[in-house]
Scaffold this active site. Structure first.
Site, PDB file in Angstrom:
ATOM      1  CB  VAL A 203       2.582  -2.991   2.779  1.00  0.00           C
ATOM      2  CG1 VAL A 203       1.697  -1.783   3.358  1.00  0.00           C
ATOM      3  CG2 VAL A 203       2.721  -4.066   3.858  1.00  0.00           C
ATOM      4  CG  ASP A 204       3.879  -0.368  -1.973  1.00  0.00           C
ATOM      5  OD1 ASP A 204       3.492   0.526  -1.380  1.00  0.00           O
ATOM      6  OD2 ASP A 204       5.250  -0.359  -2.297  1.00  0.00           O
TER       7      ASP A 204
END
Length: 397
Positions: free
Chosen positions: A174-175
């Site tokens: 997600v980062d």
């Protein structure tokens, strides 16, 4: 021809207030594209400097090194007025400011978008948050948390019937996705600002990217099907919800991934496996039928694939243009990229604690530009290494 040209973002200055991964990954890409990135750190430094082991050849935490190549580092203590003043100078003379503090933090220091844009109207100011600056502003933005509440864990892992449980992806995906979206937004805003004759010429803007938004966008077909049907998908292990066979299978020695996307490919698979009649079976003749009879098909394929090793099957499938491959380790995947000549290993010299110069290896930005090539900059910087760096006030590009 043959004249050396700069990077696509040469002349672009970036004041990088971000930490950990989403923001640093974005600014590392900007640096590889030619931007001058100053990493503005607290006296304690980016927390990932201490996220070790493992460490690289120069003694740096590999987590930090993997997201901070090609930058310069300065220390600005935002708890001290002098540090805030110095940080403001970087921000008001930059083309791009990026930060991923909790919403409202930069405003408390007088470094929020509105204040910086007053002095620097052309600034492209990117804010990364977990859940936005509205009702979700107080929620902590951690990758694991977003993988959980964002639905990704609910579709990752073995099914309940097989004793599985929701699982995170093996990297902070997600980062990484959020960092990529930040790069897209920043470059779009720079293009709008620098478009001569456009109503937006000379004007920067506030780019906002969230971890939750980036994940939901990346859920793609899974989110689309949920919106269309009102039914949330479940965990299917390595199987695909809409295509089969499209998963991993055991062979006589090791598992392989088999990705069959068309009926014609499936017919060729059946022929290679020595069971051409399977493609004519009404249960398996087309993809909707195969999906409806997924369990029976998997059982039949598993028996056939178990009689030979992975290497033999992969060679046979490749000859018929069937997508298949081993389930590699990360090291094997890197070796594969090298054997294919993709040039994905970036190597930069860095001085270690022993005073010797070591080669630090990281994965390069995987973009090829024919005129303004991507170039790996210097090694990940030491904390405050560039305190005397030339960043004189100037008019941003």
């Amino acid at each position: 021809m043959g004249e050396r040209v700069g990077g696509a973002l040469d002349g672009i200055r970036v004041a990088d207030f971000s930490r950990v991964l989403a923001g640093p990954h974005a600014t590392m890409i900007l640096a590889d594209l030619g931007a001058d990135v100053i990493k503005i750190e607290s006296p304690e430094g980016d927390g990932t400097r201490q996220w070790s082991p493992p460490v690289n050849q120069a003694g740096q935490a590999t987590y930090f090194a993997g997201a901070n190549r090609g930058k310069r580092s300065v220390v600005c203590d935002l708890r001290d007025p002098e540090g805030v003043a110095r940080a403001r100078e970087y921000a008001v003379t930059a083309d791009v400011v990026i930060e991923n503090f909790k919403p409202g933090t930069m405003e408390r220091f007088g470094l929020g978008y509105e204040r910086i844009a007053e002095a620097n109207p052309g600034v492209v100011y990117c804010s990364i948050s977990g859940f936005g600056d509205g009702a979700g502003r107080e929620l902590p933005g951690y990758d694991l948390l977003v993988q959980a509440v964002g639905g990704l864990m609910s579709i990752t892992g073995r099914p309940d019937a097989e004793g599985g449980e929701p699982s995170k992806v093996g990297v902070a995906v997600v980062d990484i996705l959020t960092g990529l979206n930040a790069v897209i937004g920043i470059q779009a805003a720079l293009l709008a600002r620098d478009a001569a004759g456009s109503p937006t010429a000379g004007r920067g803007q506030h780019v906002k990217v969230t971890l939750l938004g980036s994940l939901l966008s990346a859920l793609s077909n899974q989110a689309s099907s949920t919106l269309a049907t009102g039914v949330s998908p479940g965990r299917m292990g390595n199987a695909h919800p809409s295509i089969t066979p499209y998963e991993t299978f055991d062979t006589a020695d090791q598992p392989i991934a088999l990705a069959v996307g068309t009926d014609a490919q499936f017919a060729r698979v059946c022929r290679i496996l020595g069971d051409a009649a399977m493609a004519e079976d009404p249960r398996f003749a087309d993809n909707p039928s195969r999906v409806a009879h997924r369990a029976e098909l998997r059982e039949r394929l598993s028996v056939l694939l178990a009689v030979r090793g992975a290497g033999e099957w992969i060679e046979a499938f490749a000859a018929e243009q069937i997508p298949a491959g081993r389930v590699n380790t990360v090291a094997q995947a890197i070796e594969l990229s090298e054997s294919l000549g993709l040039g994905l290993i970036a190597q930069t010299p860095a001085a270690g604690a022993d005073g010797a110069v070591h080669a630090v290896r990281t994965i390069a930005t995987p973009i090829s530009l024919s005129v303004t090539p991507v170039r790996t900059g210097g090694p990940p910087p030491g904390l405050g290494e560039h305190v005397g760096a030339d960043w004189r006030p100037r008019t941003p590009r």
